[in-house]
Design a protein around this motif. Structure first.
Motif, short mmCIF file in Angstrom:
data_model
loop_
_atom_site.label_atom_id
_atom_site.label_comp_id
_atom_site.label_asym_id
_atom_site.label_seq_id
_atom_site.Cartn_x
_atom_site.Cartn_y
_atom_site.Cartn_z
N LEU A 27 33.36 -35.38 20.72
CA LEU A 27 32.05 -34.75 20.49
C LEU A 27 31.13 -34.84 21.70
O LEU A 27 30.88 -35.92 22.23
CB LEU A 27 31.38 -35.39 19.27
N HIS A 28 30.65 -33.68 22.12
CA HIS A 28 29.69 -33.55 23.20
C HIS A 28 28.59 -32.61 22.72
O HIS A 28 28.78 -31.87 21.75
CB HIS A 28 30.35 -32.97 24.45
N SER A 29 27.44 -32.63 23.39
CA SER A 29 26.38 -31.69 23.03
C SER A 29 25.66 -31.22 24.28
O SER A 29 25.64 -31.91 25.32
CB SER A 29 25.38 -32.33 22.05
N PRO A 67 32.13 -25.45 16.36
CA PRO A 67 30.94 -26.13 16.86
C PRO A 67 29.82 -26.09 15.83
O PRO A 67 29.81 -25.26 14.92
CB PRO A 67 30.56 -25.30 18.10
N GLY A 69 25.32 -26.61 15.54
CA GLY A 69 24.15 -26.50 16.40
C GLY A 69 23.18 -25.44 15.92
O GLY A 69 23.24 -24.99 14.77
N GLU A 83 26.94 -28.51 19.73
CA GLU A 83 27.67 -29.78 19.72
C GLU A 83 29.10 -29.50 19.24
O GLU A 83 29.32 -28.71 18.32
CB GLU A 83 26.98 -30.82 18.83
N ILE A 89 32.36 -26.82 24.50
CA ILE A 89 31.16 -26.96 25.32
C ILE A 89 31.40 -26.42 26.73
O ILE A 89 30.59 -25.64 27.27
CB ILE A 89 30.71 -28.43 25.40
N TYR A 116 22.63 -32.52 28.66
CA TYR A 116 24.04 -32.64 28.29
C TYR A 116 24.30 -34.09 27.90
O TYR A 116 23.93 -35.01 28.63
CB TYR A 116 24.95 -32.23 29.45
N SER A 118 27.48 -36.72 26.48
CA SER A 118 28.90 -36.89 26.23
C SER A 118 29.13 -38.06 25.29
O SER A 118 28.27 -38.94 25.14
CB SER A 118 29.65 -37.12 27.54
N VAL A 120 29.19 -38.32 22.04
CA VAL A 120 28.18 -38.40 20.97
C VAL A 120 28.83 -38.97 19.72
O VAL A 120 29.97 -38.63 19.37
CB VAL A 120 27.61 -36.99 20.70
N PRO A 123 27.59 -35.51 14.82
CA PRO A 123 26.81 -34.28 15.01
C PRO A 123 25.45 -34.37 14.32
O PRO A 123 25.31 -34.99 13.27
CB PRO A 123 27.69 -33.20 14.36
N TRP A 128 26.77 -24.35 12.57
CA TRP A 128 26.09 -23.62 13.63
C TRP A 128 25.29 -22.50 12.99
O TRP A 128 25.82 -21.74 12.17
CB TRP A 128 27.09 -23.04 14.62
#
Length: 200
Positions: A27-29, A67, A69, A83, A89, A116, A118, A120, A123, A128
């Motif tokens: 998980l990244h955002s 994703p 968001g 995210e 991403i 940004y 990384s 994470v 969520p 989305w």
């Protein structure tokens, strides 16, 4: 965890970090802000449809979760919080580059990465969503001369967290309707003057 500091993260720096990220920590955002090309007709419909198709394609191609968001489309700006898996991403950032001038396929005249993160833990949103923000400019430009870039970025991020906080205080069905009607809450949306300032 990597995020915004005294300098805005560049598209290239973020893509390089994504390439070297631990791909098992999925998980990244990212928060992306862009100025919509005034020449684009039916911008909300076209940009919204573009991202719906893009994310469906990514999910099928890379066999990863969809994703989550929030995409807020103003008359002349886009605020996009995404995210998901690092692959989504990374390719979403690349897609933004490909749709920013001078590209022939441009939706946007200018675009930046505001934040940004990384690795994470979880969520912020379960889905989305996109919404049209039909709110006139506030006319408040005082922050442009008195607040630092860090303060403006912090204010933008807090606006997102306020939306998330309210969402989770509501029953699920009401929360989804709340996301659809964010434009009815000017106190929660990011003032377009701040988005313009970030793009300078």
């Amino acid at each position: 965890m990597t995020g915004y500091d005294s300098q805005r993260p560049s598209m290239l720096d973020t893509l390089m970090e994504l390439e070297s990220a631990d791909k098992n920590r999925a998980l990244h955002s990212v928060i992306l802000v862009a100025q919509i090309d005034p020449k684009i007709e039916s911008a909300y419909t076209r940009i919204n449809s573009h991202y719906e198709s893009l994310f469906a394609k990514f999910q099928k191609r890379y066999q990863c979760d969809a994703p989550t968001g929030l995409l807020m489309l103003y008359s002349n700006f886009s605020f996009h919080f995404i995210e998901g898996h690092y692959t989504i991403i990374m390719h979403t950032i690349k897609d933004l580059q490909e749709h920013t001038l001078p590209s022939a396929n441009a939706f946007f005249t200018n675009s930046i990465i505001v934040q940004y993160l990384s690795n994470v833990s979880y969520p912020l949103l379960p889905v989305w969503k996109s919404c049209l923000i039909d709110i006139p400019p506030s006319g408040d430009e005082s922050y442009q001369s008195s607040d630092s870039l860090d303060i403006v970025v912090g204010s933008v991020v807090r606006s997102l967290y306020k939306i998330v906080s309210i969402f989770y205080k509501l029953p699920k069905s009401e929360g989804m309707r709340f996301l659809d009607k964010i434009s009815e809450r000017p106190d929660l949306t990011v003032p377009r003057e701040k988005l313009e300032y970030l793009l300078k």
